[in-house]
Write an enzyme that holds these catalytic residues in place. Structure first.
Site, PDB file in Angstrom:
ATOM      1  N   HIS A  71      -1.059   5.073  -0.961  1.00 28.96           N
ATOM      2  CA  HIS A  71       0.327   4.588  -0.932  1.00 28.96           C
ATOM      3  C   HIS A  71       0.362   3.074  -0.960  1.00 28.96           C
ATOM      4  O   HIS A  71      -0.396   2.397  -0.267  1.00 28.96           O
ATOM      5  CB  HIS A  71       1.091   5.153   0.267  1.00 28.96           C
ATOM      6  N   ASP A 188      -3.779  -0.823   5.235  1.00 31.57           N
ATOM      7  CA  ASP A 188      -3.135   0.496   5.236  1.00 31.57           C
ATOM      8  C   ASP A 188      -1.823   0.357   4.439  1.00 31.57           C
ATOM      9  O   ASP A 188      -0.825  -0.094   4.998  1.00 31.57           O
ATOM     10  CB  ASP A 188      -2.865   0.936   6.668  1.00 31.57           C
ATOM     11  N   GLU A 222       5.251   6.589   1.885  1.00 32.03           N
ATOM     12  CA  GLU A 222       4.371   7.226   2.862  1.00 32.03           C
ATOM     13  C   GLU A 222       4.639   6.756   4.274  1.00 32.03           C
ATOM     14  O   GLU A 222       4.600   7.554   5.224  1.00 32.03           O
ATOM     15  CB  GLU A 222       2.909   6.957   2.490  1.00 32.03           C
ATOM     16  N   GLU A 223       4.897   5.461   4.442  1.00 34.43           N
ATOM     17  CA  GLU A 223       5.072   4.916   5.793  1.00 34.43           C
ATOM     18  C   GLU A 223       6.312   5.456   6.495  1.00 34.43           C
ATOM     19  O   GLU A 223       6.445   5.306   7.715  1.00 34.43           O
ATOM     20  CB  GLU A 223       5.126   3.388   5.754  1.00 34.43           C
ATOM     21  N   ASP A 242      -6.677   6.976   2.334  1.00 36.24           N
ATOM     22  CA  ASP A 242      -5.889   6.211   3.292  1.00 36.24           C
ATOM     23  C   ASP A 242      -6.838   5.714   4.385  1.00 36.24           C
ATOM     24  O   ASP A 242      -7.959   6.208   4.507  1.00 36.24           O
ATOM     25  CB  ASP A 242      -4.777   7.085   3.880  1.00 36.24           C
ATOM     26  N   HIS A 322      -1.823  -1.079  11.693  1.00 33.88           N
ATOM     27  CA  HIS A 322      -0.408  -1.456  11.849  1.00 33.88           C
ATOM     28  C   HIS A 322      -0.229  -2.791  12.568  1.00 33.88           C
ATOM     29  O   HIS A 322       0.872  -3.134  12.982  1.00 33.88           O
ATOM     30  CB  HIS A 322       0.411  -0.355  12.526  1.00 33.88           C
TER      31      HIS A 322
END
Length: 346
Positions: A71, A188, A222-223, A242, A322
């Site tokens: 993603h 990510d 995706e997030e 991922d 994140h």
């Protein structure tokens, strides 16, 4: 063919992809870059109505069609309201670790196309003024964006054209170190997208053909949970590429390709996961098998939407997910190698 020969290409893709702001729902510009890369290498590119990309590579056999997904959408924020003194309250897009945003530079993009810069700060930002400057919670209710414009009131901000619903882009601070580390926000999962673009380049330049027709699916939501809720109907398998997690009770490092056996949605397909482990082991890859209890992937979105597929999950080990993330070229190279092995390229 040595994967390390393509390290500079890998990091070049990282720099280019990371430089294009793309929080969930604002991915048209980065998808244009992905199209440019894929078509420049001679591959077929299509865009879904939702804004996801499908890159098709013909295989040696038409027996089935398999897929690799990654993603390109990232975390970010959106303007929620304007305070009376001209600051912007925000709502997160996805799940950034909000304490890590304190002091971060950002950009605000209006719907009319204007871009302004700013800084995300605590509402108690000065140690010489606020006795709770160190203890005040760092969350959306206690933080705001200080705009780099001469504004004193909410009306001043609105005169700039800034309104609720405008995107706030976070500065990724992308850095490649001489020792081979990639430091940035949004490894990510832009790091995995760069891995897939590098795999395409390797296949083209080394004349490698996958065993089966292959579709690279680059998702755009995706997030926020529904990136691969639609995938091409001819896929019988989908391996999400991922980030691998690093930390408490986990085996993965920044130098490994992670193979996830189970995440918050449950186990991945046992036969497919075992096949990935066997390929990694037989080919001397540095890999780790782990379970991620606070994790979901595009495979989970596809399965939840009812797609009849076998699903797996691999990816480079990424530290501090994140937040201010980091991985190493070796982890990305092991991921590329496993992806090519899975596809049966020769």
């Amino acid at each position: 063919m040595q994967i390390t020969d393509y390290r500079e290409s890998l990091f070049d893709y990282c720099r280019r992809i990371f430089a294009v702001d793309s929080p969930s729902g604002y991915t048209a510009n980065v998808m244009s870059l992905i199209r440019q890369i894929a078509e420049g290498l001679g591959y077929s590119f299509a865009l879904t109505r939702k804004g996801c990309a499908v890159i098709t590579i013909e295989g040696r056999s038409a027996e089935k069609t398999v897929g690799l997904s990654a993603h390109v959408d990232t975390l970010g924020a959106m303007v929620r309201s304007v305070t009376s003194d001209g600051q912007l309250k925000f709502t997160p897009v996805g799940g950034p670790l909000l304490p890590t945003l304190d002091g971060e530079y950002c950009k605000i993009r209006t719907r009319s196309g204007e871009t302004y810069t700013g800084t995300i700060l605590s509402l108690s930002p000065a140690a010489h003024v606020y006795d709770d400057s160190r203890s005040r919670p760092r969350d959306a209710d206690n933080m705001a964006v200080r705009i780099d414009e001469k504004v004193k009131t909410a009306e001043d901000v609105k005169a700039l054209g800034i309104e609720a619903g405008d995107y706030i882009f976070l500065d990724p601070k992308t850095t490649v170190t001489p020792s081979g580390f990639l430091k940035s926000r949004f490894i990510d999962d832009k790091g995995s997208v760069a891995c897939l673009m590098t795999a395409l380049k390797i296949m083209r330049e080394e004349n490698l053909v996958p065993e089966y027709r292959t579709r690279f699916f680059i998702s755009a939501y995706e997030e926020v949970g529904h990136g691969a809720s639609w995938i091409p109907e001819d896929l019988s398998e989908l391996v999400a590429v991922d980030m691998g997690c690093i930390g408490l009770d986990l085996n993965c490092t920044e130098y490994d390709v992670s193979i996830c056996a189970k995440d918050s949605g449950g186990p991945y397909d046992y036969e497919l996961t075992s096949r990935l482990v066997r390929l990694a082991k037989e080919n001397g890859l540095s890999y780790a098998v782990d379970i991620y209890p606070f994790y979901g992937s595009d495979v989970g979105a596809a399965l939840s939407a009812g797609h009849d597929i076998k699903g797996g999950l691999i990816g480079p080990g990424v530290h501090a997910s994140h937040g201010m993330e980091r991985t190493h070229a070796e982890g990305m190279e092991n991921t590329i190698r496993l992806a090519l092995l899975y596809l049966g390229c020769r």
